[in-house]
Design an enzyme around this catalytic site. Structure first.
Site, short mmCIF file in Angstrom:
data_model
loop_
_atom_site.label_atom_id
_atom_site.label_comp_id
_atom_site.label_asym_id
_atom_site.label_seq_id
_atom_site.Cartn_x
_atom_site.Cartn_y
_atom_site.Cartn_z
N GLU A 114 1.09 -0.92 0.25
CA GLU A 114 0.06 0.00 -0.13
C GLU A 114 1.24 1.13 -0.28
O GLU A 114 2.31 1.39 0.32
CB GLU A 114 -1.02 -0.07 0.68
CG GLU A 114 -2.47 -0.32 0.57
CD GLU A 114 -3.08 0.57 0.32
OE1 GLU A 114 -2.76 1.98 -0.56
OE2 GLU A 114 -4.32 0.45 0.39
N ASN A 140 -10.21 6.06 2.44
CA ASN A 140 -8.94 6.14 1.90
C ASN A 140 -7.86 7.05 0.47
O ASN A 140 -8.16 7.96 1.11
CB ASN A 140 -9.36 4.40 0.48
CG ASN A 140 -8.88 3.20 0.83
OD1 ASN A 140 -7.33 2.77 0.00
ND2 ASN A 140 -10.01 2.10 1.09
N ASP A 183 -10.05 1.90 -4.23
CA ASP A 183 -9.08 1.34 -3.37
C ASP A 183 -8.00 2.93 -3.53
O ASP A 183 -8.64 3.47 -2.79
CB ASP A 183 -8.46 0.48 -3.27
CG ASP A 183 -7.66 -0.37 -1.13
OD1 ASP A 183 -7.04 1.26 -1.11
OD2 ASP A 183 -7.64 -1.08 -1.68
#
Length: 290
Positions: free
Chosen positions: A20, A147, A200
């Protein structure tokens, strides 16, 4: 722009449990990303280097850059500084018992930071503003998974991803920062509803277009700022988590995944240079954030 024929290269093979928060570190000339569930931060050049592990410890949900090249780590219950020599210093604790950890974060021009925190239930997560005085102020809750974010070059408009609702929304940034938590979400204008997977991570290119990673959708989608789907890049991993522009001239799109590797591709457009802190961060709660 057609994305047909884009060559997708796996630059960091392996199964990152929850890759991420990628960002390009200009001084290091490396892509930096967090593997959240593994509690690690990794770095590598975009094409020709094996990944290095810069950090192991508490989960890091997101990162921003300091003026001196240090990384600011937004962890589970605190914010910490990671220096070039590998030293980690916790700067201040975060007292938000309704949340589990930080998630995506974004530095603003004044050195402050927008920081999402994952909630313990569907309504306890939210977006916070970490001010240059070290204070944390709630902007809004009513979500579990805040997000990816992107801000336009003029600093006026924020694009924000609410994974819980499956949407990307648009805010007037000044109005959002001046609003009260109870009414802030009323300022949101829905730009795009994801129809395959869950939106996301998010970034913006130099043409002002958005790139949204789709968790469960196996793709990165290029969008106009009004939500028109302009093309997509398909990946073999279903859980595509985030993306950013990296490399010389920010000419490559780097993509992280959960349970898979890190990828890069030339999509024919460059990114926008990211914002970094304008001051150093001192070691106390009322410090100036940068």
């Amino acid at each position: 722009m057609s994305l047909d024929g884009v060559e997708l290269i796996e630059v960091a093979a392996g199964a990152y449990s929850l890759g991420e928060g990628p960002l390009w570190h200009e001084e290091m000339r490396r892509l930096v990303w967090t593997d959240i569930d593994a509690g690690r931060v990794h770095a590598m050049s975009v094409m020709d280097e094996s990944p290095l592990t810069l950090y192991e410890g508490a989960k890091v949900g997101g990162m921003t850059l300091q003026r001196d090249g240090a990384l600011l780590l937004f962890r589970e219950r605190d914010v910490a500084r990671l220096d070039a020599d590998g030293a980690v210093r916790s700067l201040f604790d975060v007292d938000e018992p309704q949340t589990e950890r930080f998630n995506d974060v974004l530095a603003l021009e004044d050195g402050s930071v927008l920081a999402g925190m994952v909630g313990k239930d569907e309504e306890s997560g939210g977006l916070f503003h970490v001010g240059v005085d070290g204070s944390m102020r709630l902007l809004f809750r009513n979500t579990k998974y805040p997000n990816g974010m992107a801000v336009t070059r003029d600093g006026q408009t924020l694009y924000y991803t609410c994974s819980t609702r499956g949407v990307i929304v648009r805010f007037d940034l000044s109005a959002l920062l001046a609003s009260e938590p109870e009414s802030a979400w009323d300022l949101a204008e829905v730009v795009w509803r994801c129809t395959r997977g869950t939106p996301d991570g998010l970034t913006m290119d130099a043409e002002g277009r958005l790139w949204s990673a789709s968790w469960g959708g196996g793709r990165v989608v290029r969008l106009s700022t009004d939500g028109e789907e302009l093309g997509e890049i398909g990946l073999r991993e279903r859980n595509v988590t985030s993306c950013c522009f990296a490399g010389d001239g920010l000419g490559m799109l780097a993509i992280t995944t959960a349970g898979g590797g890190v990828y890069a591709c030339d999509v024919g457009v460059r990114g926008i240079r990211g914002v970094r802190g304008v001051r150093g961060v001192a070691e106390h709660r009322s410090a100036i954030l940068g």
